[in-house]
Design a protein around this motif. Structure first.
Motif, PDB file in Angstrom:
ATOM      1  N   ALA A 104     -11.977 -22.071 -61.752  1.00  0.00           N
ATOM      2  CA  ALA A 104     -11.835 -23.510 -61.988  1.00  0.00           C
ATOM      3  C   ALA A 104     -12.310 -23.741 -63.422  1.00  0.00           C
ATOM      4  CB  ALA A 104     -12.680 -24.315 -61.011  1.00  0.00           C
ATOM      5  N   VAL A 105     -11.489 -24.406 -64.222  1.00  0.00           N
ATOM      6  CA  VAL A 105     -11.769 -24.552 -65.649  1.00  0.00           C
ATOM      7  C   VAL A 105     -11.909 -26.027 -65.999  1.00  0.00           C
ATOM      8  CG1 VAL A 105     -11.003 -23.931 -67.979  1.00  0.00           C
ATOM      9  CG2 VAL A 105     -10.322 -22.491 -66.026  1.00  0.00           C
ATOM     10  N   THR A 106     -12.972 -26.334 -66.718  1.00  0.00           N
ATOM     11  CA  THR A 106     -13.215 -27.683 -67.214  1.00  0.00           C
ATOM     12  C   THR A 106     -13.966 -27.551 -68.533  1.00  0.00           C
ATOM     13  OG1 THR A 106     -14.154 -29.861 -66.675  1.00  0.00           O
ATOM     14  CG2 THR A 106     -15.422 -27.948 -65.975  1.00  0.00           C
ATOM     15  N   HIS A 107     -13.954 -28.589 -69.328  1.00  0.00           N
ATOM     16  CA  HIS A 107     -14.757 -28.530 -70.555  1.00  0.00           C
ATOM     17  C   HIS A 107     -16.208 -28.883 -70.244  1.00  0.00           C
ATOM     18  CE1 HIS A 107     -15.838 -28.480 -74.711  1.00  0.00           C
ATOM     19  NE2 HIS A 107     -16.312 -29.715 -74.621  1.00  0.00           N
ATOM     20  N   ARG A 108     -16.357 -29.968 -69.511  1.00  0.00           N
ATOM     21  CA  ARG A 108     -17.697 -30.478 -69.263  1.00  0.00           C
ATOM     22  C   ARG A 108     -17.681 -31.222 -67.942  1.00  0.00           C
ATOM     23  NH1 ARG A 108     -19.760 -35.111 -73.408  1.00  0.00           N
ATOM     24  NH2 ARG A 108     -20.602 -36.448 -71.836  1.00  0.00           N
ATOM     25  N   GLN A 109     -18.768 -31.125 -67.238  1.00  0.00           N
ATOM     26  CA  GLN A 109     -18.860 -31.785 -65.939  1.00  0.00           C
ATOM     27  C   GLN A 109     -20.208 -32.486 -65.858  1.00  0.00           C
ATOM     28  OE1 GLN A 109     -16.268 -31.607 -63.733  1.00  0.00           O
ATOM     29  NE2 GLN A 109     -17.317 -33.050 -62.449  1.00  0.00           N
ATOM     30  N   ASP A 110     -20.216 -33.753 -65.512  1.00  0.00           N
ATOM     31  CA  ASP A 110     -21.486 -34.452 -65.331  1.00  0.00           C
ATOM     32  C   ASP A 110     -22.255 -33.828 -64.174  1.00  0.00           C
ATOM     33  OD1 ASP A 110     -20.955 -36.216 -67.398  1.00  0.00           O
ATOM     34  OD2 ASP A 110     -20.034 -37.705 -66.080  1.00  0.00           O
ATOM     35  N   GLY A 111     -23.564 -33.878 -64.260  1.00  0.00           N
ATOM     36  CA  GLY A 111     -24.394 -33.390 -63.162  1.00  0.00           C
ATOM     37  C   GLY A 111     -24.922 -31.983 -63.362  1.00  0.00           C
ATOM     38  N   GLY A 112     -24.752 -31.406 -64.551  1.00  0.00           N
ATOM     39  CA  GLY A 112     -25.318 -30.096 -64.845  1.00  0.00           C
ATOM     40  C   GLY A 112     -24.798 -29.010 -63.923  1.00  0.00           C
ATOM     41  N   GLU A 113     -25.677 -28.058 -63.590  1.00  0.00           N
ATOM     42  CA  GLU A 113     -25.286 -26.932 -62.741  1.00  0.00           C
ATOM     43  C   GLU A 113     -24.792 -27.398 -61.373  1.00  0.00           C
ATOM     44  OE1 GLU A 113     -28.416 -24.023 -62.510  1.00  0.00           O
ATOM     45  OE2 GLU A 113     -28.464 -23.792 -64.692  1.00  0.00           O
ATOM     46  N   THR A 114     -25.438 -28.403 -60.818  1.00  0.00           N
ATOM     47  CA  THR A 114     -25.013 -28.906 -59.505  1.00  0.00           C
ATOM     48  C   THR A 114     -23.605 -29.491 -59.589  1.00  0.00           C
ATOM     49  OG1 THR A 114     -27.296 -29.355 -58.877  1.00  0.00           O
ATOM     50  CG2 THR A 114     -25.581 -30.489 -57.617  1.00  0.00           C
ATOM     51  N   GLY A 115     -23.342 -30.280 -60.616  1.00  0.00           N
ATOM     52  CA  GLY A 115     -22.017 -30.862 -60.800  1.00  0.00           C
ATOM     53  C   GLY A 115     -20.946 -29.800 -61.010  1.00  0.00           C
ATOM     54  N   LEU A 116     -21.285 -28.767 -61.778  1.00  0.00           N
ATOM     55  CA  LEU A 116     -20.337 -27.673 -61.995  1.00  0.00           C
ATOM     56  C   LEU A 116     -20.075 -26.908 -60.703  1.00  0.00           C
ATOM     57  CD1 LEU A 116     -21.674 -26.448 -65.434  1.00  0.00           C
ATOM     58  CD2 LEU A 116     -19.357 -27.336 -65.013  1.00  0.00           C
ATOM     59  N   ALA A 117     -21.134 -26.648 -59.939  1.00  0.00           N
ATOM     60  CA  ALA A 117     -20.968 -25.939 -58.663  1.00  0.00           C
ATOM     61  C   ALA A 117     -20.102 -26.764 -57.706  1.00  0.00           C
ATOM     62  CB  ALA A 117     -22.322 -25.625 -58.044  1.00  0.00           C
ATOM     63  N   MET A 118     -20.313 -28.077 -57.668  1.00  0.00           N
ATOM     64  CA  MET A 118     -19.499 -28.937 -56.800  1.00  0.00           C
ATOM     65  C   MET A 118     -18.042 -28.964 -57.278  1.00  0.00           C
ATOM     66  SD  MET A 118     -22.252 -31.982 -56.093  1.00  0.00           S
ATOM     67  CE  MET A 118     -21.050 -33.041 -55.328  1.00  0.00           C
ATOM     68  N   PHE A 119     -17.833 -28.984 -58.588  1.00  0.00           N
ATOM     69  CA  PHE A 119     -16.487 -28.912 -59.160  1.00  0.00           C
ATOM     70  C   PHE A 119     -15.798 -27.629 -58.684  1.00  0.00           C
ATOM     71  CE2 PHE A 119     -13.921 -27.135 -62.662  1.00  0.00           C
ATOM     72  CZ  PHE A 119     -12.966 -28.118 -62.811  1.00  0.00           C
ATOM     73  N   GLY A 120     -16.506 -26.517 -58.736  1.00  0.00           N
ATOM     74  CA  GLY A 120     -15.956 -25.247 -58.285  1.00  0.00           C
ATOM     75  C   GLY A 120     -15.695 -25.223 -56.794  1.00  0.00           C
ATOM     76  N   ARG A 121     -16.643 -25.739 -56.019  1.00  0.00           N
ATOM     77  CA  ARG A 121     -16.478 -25.764 -54.554  1.00  0.00           C
ATOM     78  C   ARG A 121     -15.256 -26.581 -54.169  1.00  0.00           C
ATOM     79  NH1 ARG A 121     -20.937 -28.795 -51.795  1.00  0.00           N
ATOM     80  NH2 ARG A 121     -22.208 -27.215 -52.792  1.00  0.00           N
ATOM     81  N   SER A 122     -15.048 -27.703 -54.827  1.00  0.00           N
ATOM     82  CA  SER A 122     -13.913 -28.562 -54.481  1.00  0.00           C
ATOM     83  C   SER A 122     -12.575 -27.892 -54.796  1.00  0.00           C
ATOM     84  CB  SER A 122     -14.011 -29.905 -55.209  1.00  0.00           C
ATOM     85  OG  SER A 122     -13.754 -29.755 -56.587  1.00  0.00           O
ATOM     86  N   ARG A 123     -12.607 -26.847 -55.603  1.00  0.00           N
ATOM     87  CA  ARG A 123     -11.387 -26.123 -55.961  1.00  0.00           C
ATOM     88  C   ARG A 123     -11.369 -24.704 -55.387  1.00  0.00           C
ATOM     89  NH1 ARG A 123     -12.624 -30.126 -59.010  1.00  0.00           N
ATOM     90  NH2 ARG A 123     -11.046 -31.281 -60.150  1.00  0.00           N
ATOM     91  N   GLU A 124     -12.314 -24.444 -54.480  1.00  0.00           N
ATOM     92  CA  GLU A 124     -12.432 -23.139 -53.825  1.00  0.00           C
ATOM     93  C   GLU A 124     -12.473 -22.000 -54.840  1.00  0.00           C
ATOM     94  OE1 GLU A 124      -9.299 -23.006 -50.929  1.00  0.00           O
ATOM     95  OE2 GLU A 124     -10.246 -24.545 -49.683  1.00  0.00           O
ATOM     96  N   ALA A 125     -13.244 -22.205 -55.905  1.00  0.00           N
ATOM     97  CA  ALA A 125     -13.307 -21.253 -57.013  1.00  0.00           C
ATOM     98  C   ALA A 125     -14.413 -20.222 -56.820  1.00  0.00           C
ATOM     99  CB  ALA A 125     -13.528 -21.994 -58.321  1.00  0.00           C
ATOM    100  N   ASP A 126     -14.145 -19.030 -57.324  1.00  0.00           N
ATOM    101  CA  ASP A 126     -15.167 -17.986 -57.405  1.00  0.00           C
ATOM    102  C   ASP A 126     -15.976 -18.144 -58.687  1.00  0.00           C
ATOM    103  OD1 ASP A 126     -14.196 -16.409 -55.066  1.00  0.00           O
ATOM    104  OD2 ASP A 126     -12.431 -16.141 -56.343  1.00  0.00           O
ATOM    105  N   VAL A 127     -15.315 -18.656 -59.735  1.00  0.00           N
ATOM    106  CA  VAL A 127     -15.930 -18.804 -61.051  1.00  0.00           C
ATOM    107  C   VAL A 127     -15.582 -20.179 -61.601  1.00  0.00           C
ATOM    108  CG1 VAL A 127     -16.054 -17.887 -63.414  1.00  0.00           C
ATOM    109  CG2 VAL A 127     -15.629 -16.334 -61.500  1.00  0.00           C
ATOM    110  N   VAL A 128     -16.561 -20.853 -62.191  1.00  0.00           N
ATOM    111  CA  VAL A 128     -16.323 -22.091 -62.937  1.00  0.00           C
ATOM    112  C   VAL A 128     -16.518 -21.757 -64.407  1.00  0.00           C
ATOM    113  CG1 VAL A 128     -17.096 -24.440 -63.409  1.00  0.00           C
ATOM    114  CG2 VAL A 128     -17.095 -23.577 -61.053  1.00  0.00           C
TER     115      VAL A 128
END
Length: 171
Positions: free
Chosen positions: A82-106
């Protein structure tokens, strides 16, 4: 090989040199987490890379934003990125971004700081900036598939100096 870049911040070219340029030319898949800044830099990347999967960042000019999504999912070597430039919420926000896309890597950028963080949901990977490190070590990442299906990789400086090693297994 998968090569990962972010935060080019250039008005004139891709700014790739040394092992970073070699990786971009030889990789089967290239992921870029945004902030090319100019269409000239994006075009230069596309000229070097056959399979470029990129998102736009907060410093990209409107013409770059028109050509690239804010986020995307890339599947390569049996791993979901899952690729993004920036995600609000730090590590937690990035992990949630990845989880919502069923990603192994953000894969993310923005901080210009080469970073690998393991979470319960995904590996968070910021390759740093190969061209504009802003007080950090310049960086880019490469991943290669092993015989057991895992990806073995490293974040390196453009001259090849190792910053950090990493291993990724798909879920």
């Amino acid at each position: 090989m998968i090569a990962i870049f972010s935060d080019t911040h250039s008005r004139r070219s891709h700014e790739l040199e040394g092992e970073a340029l070699t990786a971009a030319r030889e990789a089967e898949t290239i992921i870029h987490a945004g902030d090319f800044t100019s269409e000239t830099a994006l075009d230069a990347f596309q000229d070097e890379c056959d399979r470029l999967f990129a998102v736009h960042g907060n410093a990209d000019e409107p013409a770059v934003c028109d050509r690239l999504p804010t986020a995307r999912v890339v599947e390569a070597a049996g791993v979901r990125f899952a690729v993004t430039h920036r995600q609000d919420g730090g590590e937690t926000g990035l992990a949630m971004f990845g989880r919502s896309r069923e990603a192994d890597v953000v894969v993310f950028g923005h901080s210009h700081r080469p970073t690998v963080v393991e979470t319960d949901d995904a590996t968070l990977l910021n390759p740093g900036s190969h061209a504009d490190p802003r007080g950090n070590r310049p960086g880019f990442a490469t991943l290669e598939e092993r015989d057991d299906g895992a990806l073995e990789g490293a974040i390196r400086e453009p001259d090849g100096t190792l910053i950090e090693s990493l291993e990724i297994r798909s879920a």
